[in-house]
Design an enzyme around this catalytic site. Sequence first.
Site, PDB file in Angstrom:
ATOM      1  CG  ASP A  99       0.925  -8.597   1.305  1.00  0.00           C
ATOM      2  OD1 ASP A  99       0.915  -9.115   2.437  1.00  0.00           O
ATOM      3  OD2 ASP A  99       1.902  -8.679   0.528  1.00  0.00           O
ATOM      4  CG  ASN A 142       3.801  -4.625   0.977  1.00  0.00           C
ATOM      5  OD1 ASN A 142       4.884  -4.757   0.415  1.00  0.00           O
ATOM      6  ND2 ASN A 142       2.871  -5.551   0.936  1.00  0.00           N
ATOM      7  CE  LYS A 200       4.744  -7.897   2.820  1.00  0.00           C
ATOM      8  NZ  LYS A 200       5.154  -9.226   2.416  1.00  0.00           N
TER       9      LYS A 200
END
Length: 170
Positions: A48, A53, A50
């Site tokens: 994840d 993050n 992105k």
Amino acid sequence: TSPSFILFLEKCVPLDLESVDPALREQYLHEIAEGLEYLHSHNIVHRDIKEGNIMLGLDGHVKIIDFGLAIDLSQGTPESSIVGSPHTMAPQILEGITDPKNDIFALGCLVFLARTGETLMYQFGTGNPRSPQEVFKRIKKYPTLPLDRVLQKVAAIPVGKTEIDSENQF
């Protein structure tokens, strides 16, 4: 007496790749790549990656956060699972393939965002996909984008370029 835990957290701030100085932005992207290299060398796939993050520590270095979807490949690969954020999702994820290359594709999406101010999947087709379902449709429409070619093209985008010719770019 019951056991107690003390948890220390480092103070960080959100990182907005589009608004930082270009030289710092390139340093931060490099640090994200180094972080992924470290994770992958320990068989961890984040799944994840992105902008949301990625945080910036008060020491001036990036921190990759939110390992809620991360997996340890040394424990085996999960059964077909589609996880992650649509705008940085590699087409292979929709086929249920879990691989460190998916994180690298997401990093390419961050580089693209940082250098152009646009999301990579907006560059294919017409109009901007607004919902995850629209992004998934677009990803499925272009499932054979060769990862190496995409990353080479993204790396070749001059810092600050804002107009992309998607028909000839990939």
